[in-house]
Design a protein around this motif. Structure first.
Motif, short mmCIF file in Angstrom:
data_model
loop_
_atom_site.label_atom_id
_atom_site.label_comp_id
_atom_site.label_asym_id
_atom_site.label_seq_id
_atom_site.Cartn_x
_atom_site.Cartn_y
_atom_site.Cartn_z
N THR A 156 98.38 -10.11 12.91
CA THR A 156 98.20 -9.31 13.63
C THR A 156 99.22 -8.35 12.79
OG1 THR A 156 99.92 -9.28 14.89
CG2 THR A 156 98.31 -10.51 15.93
N PRO A 157 98.10 -6.81 13.12
CA PRO A 157 98.29 -5.93 12.52
C PRO A 157 99.34 -4.84 13.37
CG PRO A 157 96.49 -5.26 14.25
CD PRO A 157 97.26 -6.93 14.07
N MET A 164 97.11 -6.95 20.29
CA MET A 164 96.42 -7.38 18.85
C MET A 164 97.38 -8.67 19.63
SD MET A 164 94.18 -5.57 17.92
CE MET A 164 94.05 -4.37 19.37
N ARG A 167 95.81 -10.04 22.64
CA ARG A 167 94.32 -10.03 23.15
C ARG A 167 94.21 -11.90 22.99
NH1 ARG A 167 90.93 -4.88 21.11
NH2 ARG A 167 90.91 -5.00 18.64
N GLY A 261 86.99 -0.63 9.99
CA GLY A 261 85.96 0.17 10.74
C GLY A 261 85.31 1.14 9.74
N1 LIG Z 1 88.84 -4.78 14.12
C1 LIG Z 1 89.92 -5.13 14.68
O1 LIG Z 1 90.05 -5.40 16.41
C2 LIG Z 1 91.24 -4.06 14.00
C3 LIG Z 1 92.30 -3.51 14.75
C4 LIG Z 1 93.18 -3.65 14.36
C5 LIG Z 1 93.80 -3.37 13.25
N2 LIG Z 1 92.55 -3.16 12.32
C6 LIG Z 1 92.39 -3.40 10.66
O2 LIG Z 1 93.77 -3.42 10.42
C7 LIG Z 1 93.53 -2.31 9.32
C8 LIG Z 1 95.02 -1.54 9.36
O3 LIG Z 1 96.27 -2.30 9.36
P1 LIG Z 1 96.85 -3.48 8.48
O4 LIG Z 1 97.28 -2.84 7.97
O5 LIG Z 1 98.25 -4.54 8.95
O6 LIG Z 1 95.69 -4.00 7.78
P2 LIG Z 1 96.84 -5.21 6.74
O7 LIG Z 1 95.35 -6.67 6.92
O8 LIG Z 1 97.62 -4.72 5.02
O9 LIG Z 1 97.73 -6.44 7.57
C9 LIG Z 1 97.32 -6.99 9.08
C10 LIG Z 1 98.28 -8.05 8.66
O10 LIG Z 1 97.83 -8.93 7.59
C11 LIG Z 1 98.66 -9.50 7.00
N3 LIG Z 1 98.61 -9.24 5.60
C12 LIG Z 1 98.03 -9.09 5.03
N4 LIG Z 1 98.16 -9.81 3.44
C13 LIG Z 1 98.37 -10.27 3.82
C14 LIG Z 1 97.61 -11.70 3.08
N5 LIG Z 1 97.87 -11.70 1.96
N6 LIG Z 1 97.83 -12.93 3.40
C15 LIG Z 1 98.29 -13.33 4.92
N7 LIG Z 1 98.44 -12.45 6.00
C16 LIG Z 1 98.07 -11.04 4.92
C17 LIG Z 1 99.75 -8.45 7.11
O11 LIG Z 1 101.51 -8.68 6.72
C18 LIG Z 1 99.61 -7.96 8.62
O12 LIG Z 1 100.58 -9.11 9.25
C19 LIG Z 1 92.83 -1.56 9.72
O13 LIG Z 1 91.89 -1.55 8.55
C20 LIG Z 1 92.58 -1.52 10.71
O14 LIG Z 1 90.47 -1.21 10.88
C21 LIG Z 1 91.51 -4.12 13.01
#
Ligand SMILES: NC(=O)c1ccc[n+]([C@@H]2O[C@H](COP(=O)([O-])OP(=O)(O)OC[C@H]3O[C@@H](n4cnc5c(N)ncnc54)[C@H](O)[C@@H]3O)[C@@H](O)[C@H]2O)c1
Ligand SMILES: O=C[C@H](O)CS(=O)(=O)O
Length: 488
Positions: A156-157, A164, A167, A261
């Protein structure tokens, strides 16, 4: 750093594994910072591959009993957890604002929103219906039942560190699954506090496991490679989602992807201008622009462009950015120093190509990770702010002439999560809503999410839906049983 909590026991800094609070196998820890001040809140256990494997094994074992319970028994535990989340809403909100930065009012709202998924799926748990299908033969019947998909892994982010989590956990537990979650390294405390309350609610050990970690790649590799994991639910950026989907294909895991998005809002000249200004600003600057369904591109019909810009700028100039725990702050910081740099690169590229920052355009000079609410005019689709997810408080305002041009601009992206339209022409509402390539459309409204709606996108914004009556399907498998020899 001491947080003003009614119940300090909610501030956890260990992993939650098989019903116990544990340090990572490595004994290593990592810091969690307050983005409003840059101060370290606490250090948290840094979990790794061995811990992940242990959690998956615990989930597999715990699921055996959990899936045998009646739906009502599962529902009762979820309902108790929901009640505890609501009772502790203020503490959960303070923890969230401290580690993520959003203003307290938004954090309170997210805790209630997050809790609503636990409440919703406590109810949906009791409605996992099957089918009895009349067959072409007279001596057999076709029966369809639904069974839990198996052990779920979730990543999750940081932008919605409570909702998140719930959900995903809500439908997983409701369906009879067990789940292992790696929260974002920036915001593990909200997830750990939720686990504490789940433990208090009597959720059996092993069903919910939280692995805080800076080793996201390492944990992701175990989650996507371990054959006991039957589903990966990911919320985060599209590039990471793509990499995880590829890894999951090795063991044909089911995946749910909630990704990036690039939401447009299309404001036609017959719109209620004041409503459009208020709705566009609320969406754009929600969580300081760090929301997946935030408006990323404002498309305004040329006949009302100047009037819209004037009203929109007047509203944005009233915003006060500051520490989210300060009641006078309307917007908080962005999540970290890297985000400040990423946002500035996008703004500078637009300015170099002729954009004008009529409001903001640079980081705030106050301590912490603050970026000024920004409005860009004289922008074009050649700029990165048109094509990329800004994920910050920057509003590029584009103009268009015709409905067809607006639809073409809106769809000129690989993303397809949310879109918004302001018009009072009902025929136009249907034409544009159906023509826009996305999963969710807001018409004369930008506050479009709740637990009852199917949240999700198309194209490179993801697959699957979270929440709503559809949300449980992502955690269930359909089994067909042919009942033969009917006249034996
Ligand atoms: N569609 C949705 O419901 C929704 C909701 C919230 C955020 N987002 C998206 O998330 C992004 C922002 O969040 P973020 O900066 O945390 O995103 P991110 O993809 O950098 O990180 C998300 C999660 O993935 C992990 N992660 C990162 N690289 C990884 C890898 N190589 N292997 C495994 N896990 C890894 C991170 O530690 C974090 O827990 C934006 O693009 C936003 O649009 C989408
Ligand atoms: O950022 C992503 C969230 O899913 C937005 S919302 O809280 O669901 O509206």
């Amino acid at each position: 750093m001491n947080l003003p909590l009614n119940d300090p026991s909610l501030l956890k800094n260990q992993g939650y594994l098989n019903g116990e609070w544990v340090n990572g196998d490595s004994g290593d820890t990592f810091p969690v910072f307050n983005p409003a001040t840059g101060e370290e809140i606490t250090r948290v256990a840094n979990m790794g591959t061995i811990d992940t494997r242990r959690a998956i094994d615990a989930a597999k074992a715990a699921m055996k009993e959990w899936q045998k319970k009646s739906a009502k028994e599962r529902s009762t535990v979820l309902r108790h957890w929901y009640n505890l989340i609501i009772t502790n809403q203020e503490d959960l909100a303070v923890i969230m604002t401290s580690e993520q930065g959003k203003v307290l009012a938004e954090s309170r709202g997210e805790v209630a929103y997050g809790a609503s998924f636990i409440e919703w799926f406590a109810e949906e748990a009791k409605r996992v219906y099957g089918d009895v299908i009349p067959t072409p033969q007279t001596d057999n019947r076709a029966i369809v039942i639904k069974q839990p998909v198996g052990v779920v892994a979730a990543i999750t982010p940081w932008n919605f560190p409570n909702a998140m989590i719930t959900r995903k956990v809500g439908p997983a537990l409701a369906a009879g699954c067990a789940i292992v979650i790696k929260p974002a390294e920036e915001t593990p405390l909200s997830a750990l506090a939720l686990a504490k309350l789940a433990q208090c609610a009597g959720l059996p050990a092993g069903l919910l496991n939280i692995l805080p970690s800076k080793n996201s790649r390492e944990i992701g590799a175990e989650m996507t490679g371990n054959p006991f994991v039957k589903k990966l639910s990911f919320t985060g950026s599209t590039p990471v989602g793509k990499a995880l989907m590829k890894r999951c294909s090795d063991t044909v895991k089911r995946t749910s992807m909630e990704l990036g998005g690039n939401a447009p809002v299309i404001i036609f000249d017959d719109a209620d201008l004041d409503k459009a200004v208020a709705g566009a600003a609320a969406s754009k600057y929600r969580n300081s622009g760090q929301t997946c369904i935030c408006i990323n591109r404002i498309l305004v019909q040329d006949t009302i462009y100047d009037a819209f810009v004037e009203k929109f700028a007047a509203l944005v100039k009233t915003y006060k950015i500051g520490n989210g725990l300060d009641k006078s702050s309307t917007h908080g910081p962005v999540v970290n120093k890297t985000a400040i740099g990423d946002i500035q690169v996008l703004v500078d590229e637009a300015l170099e190509k002729g954009a004008v920052a009529i409001v903001g355009g640079k980081p705030s000079d106050q301590d912490g990770y603050f970026y000024e609410p920004t409005i860009l005019t004289h922008v074009s689709d050649s700029m990165r702010v048109f094509r990329e997810e800004i994920f910050g408080p920057v509003a590029p305002i584009f103009s268009f002439s015709s409905e067809q041009e607006a639809i073409a601009m809106a769809n000129d992206t690989e993303f397809g999560l949310a879109s918004y339209i302001y018009t009072r022409d009902q025929g136009r509402v249907w034409r544009v809503s159906e023509a826009i390539e996305c999963g969710m459309v807001g018409v004369n409204e930008t506050a479009i999410t709740s637990e009852v709606i199917p949240f999700g996108g198309i194209k490179e914004s993801g697959q699957g839906r979270e929440g709503s009556k559809y949300g449980l399907d992502d955690y269930l498998e359909i089994k067909y049983i042919c009942m033969g020899d009917l006249h034996a």
